[in-house]
Enzyme design. Structure first.
Site, PDB file in Angstrom:
ATOM      1  CG  PHE A  20      -0.245   0.455   2.507  1.00  0.00           C
ATOM      2  CD1 PHE A  20      -0.079   1.806   2.800  1.00  0.00           C
ATOM      3  CD2 PHE A  20       0.263  -0.473   3.405  1.00  0.00           C
ATOM      4  CE1 PHE A  20       0.581   2.206   3.972  1.00  0.00           C
ATOM      5  CE2 PHE A  20       0.921  -0.082   4.554  1.00  0.00           C
ATOM      6  CZ  PHE A  20       1.079   1.266   4.840  1.00  0.00           C
ATOM      7  CB  CYS A  69      10.445  -0.333   2.583  1.00  0.00           C
ATOM      8  SG  CYS A  69      11.063   0.253   1.012  1.00  0.00           S
TER       9      CYS A  69
HETATM   10  P1  NAD Z   1       1.541  -6.592   3.068  1.00  0.00           P
HETATM   11  O1  NAD Z   1       2.568  -7.642   3.111  1.00  0.00           O
HETATM   12  O2  NAD Z   1       0.452  -6.606   4.061  1.00  0.00           O
HETATM   13  O3  NAD Z   1       0.810  -6.592   1.624  1.00  0.00           O
HETATM   14  C1  NAD Z   1       1.550  -6.614   0.427  1.00  0.00           C
HETATM   15  C2  NAD Z   1       0.715  -7.323  -0.647  1.00  0.00           C
HETATM   16  O4  NAD Z   1       0.509  -8.676  -0.250  1.00  0.00           O
HETATM   17  C3  NAD Z   1      -0.646  -6.703  -0.867  1.00  0.00           C
HETATM   18  O5  NAD Z   1      -0.915  -6.696  -2.242  1.00  0.00           O
HETATM   19  C4  NAD Z   1      -1.594  -7.633  -0.119  1.00  0.00           C
HETATM   20  O6  NAD Z   1      -2.871  -7.719  -0.704  1.00  0.00           O
HETATM   21  C5  NAD Z   1      -0.898  -8.980  -0.199  1.00  0.00           C
HETATM   22  N1  NAD Z   1      -1.113  -9.801   1.003  1.00  0.00           N
HETATM   23  C6  NAD Z   1      -1.281  -9.377   2.286  1.00  0.00           C
HETATM   24  N2  NAD Z   1      -1.396 -10.421   3.116  1.00  0.00           N
HETATM   25  C7  NAD Z   1      -1.286 -11.542   2.360  1.00  0.00           C
HETATM   26  C8  NAD Z   1      -1.328 -12.936   2.652  1.00  0.00           C
HETATM   27  N3  NAD Z   1      -1.502 -13.384   3.887  1.00  0.00           N
HETATM   28  N4  NAD Z   1      -1.176 -13.797   1.626  1.00  0.00           N
HETATM   29  C9  NAD Z   1      -1.001 -13.377   0.366  1.00  0.00           C
HETATM   30  N5  NAD Z   1      -0.973 -12.055   0.030  1.00  0.00           N
HETATM   31  C10 NAD Z   1      -1.113 -11.150   1.015  1.00  0.00           C
HETATM   32  O7  NAD Z   1       2.325  -5.190   3.097  1.00  0.00           O
HETATM   33  P2  NAD Z   1       1.718  -3.734   3.201  1.00  0.00           P
HETATM   34  O8  NAD Z   1       1.183  -3.513   4.573  1.00  0.00           O
HETATM   35  O9  NAD Z   1       0.832  -3.457   2.045  1.00  0.00           O
HETATM   36  O10 NAD Z   1       3.054  -2.869   2.981  1.00  0.00           O
HETATM   37  C11 NAD Z   1       3.916  -2.521   3.999  1.00  0.00           C
HETATM   38  C12 NAD Z   1       5.098  -3.467   4.076  1.00  0.00           C
HETATM   39  O11 NAD Z   1       5.775  -3.495   2.822  1.00  0.00           O
HETATM   40  C13 NAD Z   1       6.147  -3.038   5.090  1.00  0.00           C
HETATM   41  O12 NAD Z   1       6.605  -4.174   5.764  1.00  0.00           O
HETATM   42  C14 NAD Z   1       7.250  -2.444   4.232  1.00  0.00           C
HETATM   43  O13 NAD Z   1       8.539  -2.479   4.805  1.00  0.00           O
HETATM   44  C15 NAD Z   1       7.170  -3.309   3.033  1.00  0.00           C
HETATM   45  N6  NAD Z   1       7.777  -2.671   1.874  1.00  0.00           N
HETATM   46  C16 NAD Z   1       8.992  -3.140   1.485  1.00  0.00           C
HETATM   47  C17 NAD Z   1       9.632  -2.545   0.415  1.00  0.00           C
HETATM   48  C18 NAD Z   1      10.979  -3.032  -0.025  1.00  0.00           C
HETATM   49  O14 NAD Z   1      11.416  -2.616  -1.067  1.00  0.00           O
HETATM   50  N7  NAD Z   1      11.663  -3.885   0.722  1.00  0.00           N
HETATM   51  C19 NAD Z   1       9.016  -1.489  -0.275  1.00  0.00           C
HETATM   52  C20 NAD Z   1       7.764  -1.057   0.151  1.00  0.00           C
HETATM   53  C21 NAD Z   1       7.152  -1.664   1.232  1.00  0.00           C
END
Ligand code: NAD
Length: 507
Positions: free
Chosen positions: A159, A291
């Site tokens: 998100f 992130c």
């Molecule tokens: P999230 O892991 O909750 O969701 C990411 C995606 O995975 C979304 O599209 C969501 O629909 C899907 N998803 C969520 N739960 C799932 C499950 N149980 N099974 C399968 N798919 C699932 O992450 P978020 O809250 O949207 O984003 C924030 C996180 O992303 C933070 O931990 C941040 O550090 C990380 N992030 C990392 C980077 C990087 O480059 N390392 C960049 C941006 C964000």
């Protein structure tokens, strides 16, 4: 023609899917889209079922069969036009990001700009895909290695960068000759749909870029789908690990970027006023939901720690928190009520574990507004065993730790499970050089608080911040989104008799 058909970025009440060149409904379930600055429901998002995901993958499969043969220079021509349209709709895209995510409009513009930079890089497809050639690798034998498209690639995004992170992936994958299925975050899905509409308007053939909105059901369908050759994921570490394992078990190529806990090291010789300003932006920008956000400042020595704490305390007293759409606002809301509760619970836990809460954002005036607001929080005397250091909070909470020397600071960083980004503030080149050389982190800033690589370098962390070998965008994206094939050829003279040779070819 309806408004939404004539204007690709017009607001939509229901955000559906984009499959085979058209906006389509699919799936019986819907999620709510909420403006986090007001808590108001602004519409819904369709949550794809298995059938809808299958439809998108099949459209991609058909399109991939043709797109792989389109000359890279022609693919680039479509990307150039896409870039022109992105510039033309720049402000609308940024406003959509702010409306659904909550970050300030300036910050949203920065996000869209960094996404467009990847499109710029992808426009170099003919150069990026040139391959390698050896004339006379043996007598009369030529060898070349070419990069071939994989076929259908899926991307699953978080998100916190609803425009930029999708643009880390699909422009590069498509430039490389693949078709792409994007599953954006269900919390702020609108920008991704706009990107698909604009790419289509730029001349991209139907089916090359599809967007399926949804949640776990859509993700797991993609991970298990036989036609999906590779998966790019960005999100939290728990889900990254699940994606890496599951897609790997299904034989797919996977890169899964996860969570982070980024520490800044502040040396005694650093310019404290500049460090304080750098930390304000890096810790509290986008409400800490980056992130690459700095969530820990490790000060080497008490003198610099005291000065940094005093500087931050003064600056936080005037931090302008509010609706990201309003001019002058420096920090918007968190993404959701649940996430606000989670971040507040971390602040409670930090206090309970004995850290000193120097500035308590839980009391900030903005918390009285509707919407998911929290003021900037500042902890001092945080130690390595505390949860506020060990775990990713993903909110406006900065922890100050006091190290006796740089070796201790580096030990704390190296001992952490995450290794996304870090930075050091110093005027000592030797210290900075040793730090950047030795630290076990993937992206390092030297007097640069958010060292997010430019589009022609690749982005990726170490340790549990990335599962897989290749980083996102830049040269690694060309490696990830293609497979190499090496061809060896000779054209012997006609009717020349050649004896059977039973030894292994060696010249
Ligand atoms: P999230 O892991 O909750 O969701 C990411 C995606 O995975 C979304 O599209 C969501 O629909 C899907 N998803 C969520 N739960 C799932 C499950 N149980 N099974 C399968 N798919 C699932 O992450 P978020 O809250 O949207 O984003 C924030 C996180 O992303 C933070 O931990 C941040 O550090 C990380 N992030 C990392 C980077 C990087 O480059 N390392 C960049 C941006 C964000």
């Amino acid at each position: 023609m309806s408004l939404s058909e004539s204007q690709p970025c017009a607001p939509r009440t229901v955000v559906d899917h984009f499959i085979d060149g058209a906006i389509v409904a699919g799936g019986r379930r819907h999620g709510e889209r909420i403006n986090p600055a007001t808590g108001e429901i602004i519409g819904t998002v369709a949550l794809a079922d298995v059938e809808t995901v299958n439809r998108a993958v099949m459209a991609s499969t058909r399109a991939a069969a043709h797109w792989r043969d389109v000359p890279p220079a022609r693919r680039a021509a479509v990307l150039f036009e896409f870039k022109r349209l992105l510039e033309a709709h720049f402000d609308e895209l940024a406003e959509k990001v702010t409306l659904e995510h909550g970050k300030t409009l300036d910050d949203a513009r920065g996000e869209v700009r960094r996404g467009i930079e990847v499109v710029d890089y992808a426009c170099g497809a003919p150069e990026l895909l040139k391959g390698e050639f050896s004339k006379n690798a043996g007598p009369g034998i030529d060898t070349w290695t070419e990069r071939q498209a994989l076929g259908v690639v899926a991307g699953i995004t978080p998100f916190n960068f609803p425009a930029m992170v999708p643009m880390w992936m699909f422009p590069m994958a498509i430039a490389c000759g693949n078709a792409f299925v994007l599953k954006p975050s269900e919390k702020d899905p609108s920008p991704a749909l706009d990107l698909a509409r604009l790419f289509s308007e730029a001349g991209l053939p139907d089916g090359v870029f599809n967007v399926v909105n949804g949640d776990v059901e859509a993700v797991n369908t993609l991970l298990g789908h036989a036609r999906v050759e590779a998966v790019s994921f960005v999100g939290s570490t728990a889900v990254a690990e699940h994606v890496y394992r599951t897609a790997g078990e299904h034989g797919k190529r996977v890169q899964a970027l996860g969570g982070a806990k980024n520490c800044a090291v502040v040396m005694a010789d650093a310019d404290v006023d500049n460090v304080v300003n750098a930390l304000m932006g890096a810790a509290y920008g986008s409400c800490g939901e980056r992130c690459m956000a700095i969530s820990v400042a490790i000060c080497v020595g008490d003198t610099v720690a005291d000065a940094v704490i005093e500087g931050l305390r003064g600056r936080l007293a005037n931090l302008v928190v509010g609706d990201g759409m309003s001019p002058g606002v420096e920090m918007g809301p968190l993404i959701s009520a649940d996430h606000l509760a989670r971040v507040r619970a971390y602040v409670d836990q930090g206090v309970a574990e004995g850290a000193e809460l120097v500035v308590d954002g839980r009391d900030h005036a903005a918390t009285g507004n509707d919407g998911y607001f929290l003021g900037g929080c500042l902890f001092d005397h945080v130690s390595p065993e505390m949860a506020v250091f060990r775990e990713e909070i993903f909110g406006p909470v900065l922890c100050v730790m006091r190290a006796a020397n740089i070796a201790q600071a580096m030990d704390w960083i190296d001992g952490h499970e995450y290794g996304n980004g870090t930075c050091i503030f110093t005027r000592d080149g030797e210290v900075a050089r040793v730090f950047s050389d030795r630290i076990r982190v993937g992206m390092v800033g030297i007097n640069v608080p958010l060292p997010v690589p430019v589009a022609w370098h690749s982005f990726g962390g170490w340790k549990r911040s990335l599962f897989g070998d290749l980083h996102a965008y830049g040269p690694d994206a060309v490696r990830f989104y293609t497979r190499t094939k090496t061809i060896t050829q000779r054209w012997p003279a006609p009717r020349r008799r050649e004896a059977a040779n039973f030894s292994f070819p060696s010249d």
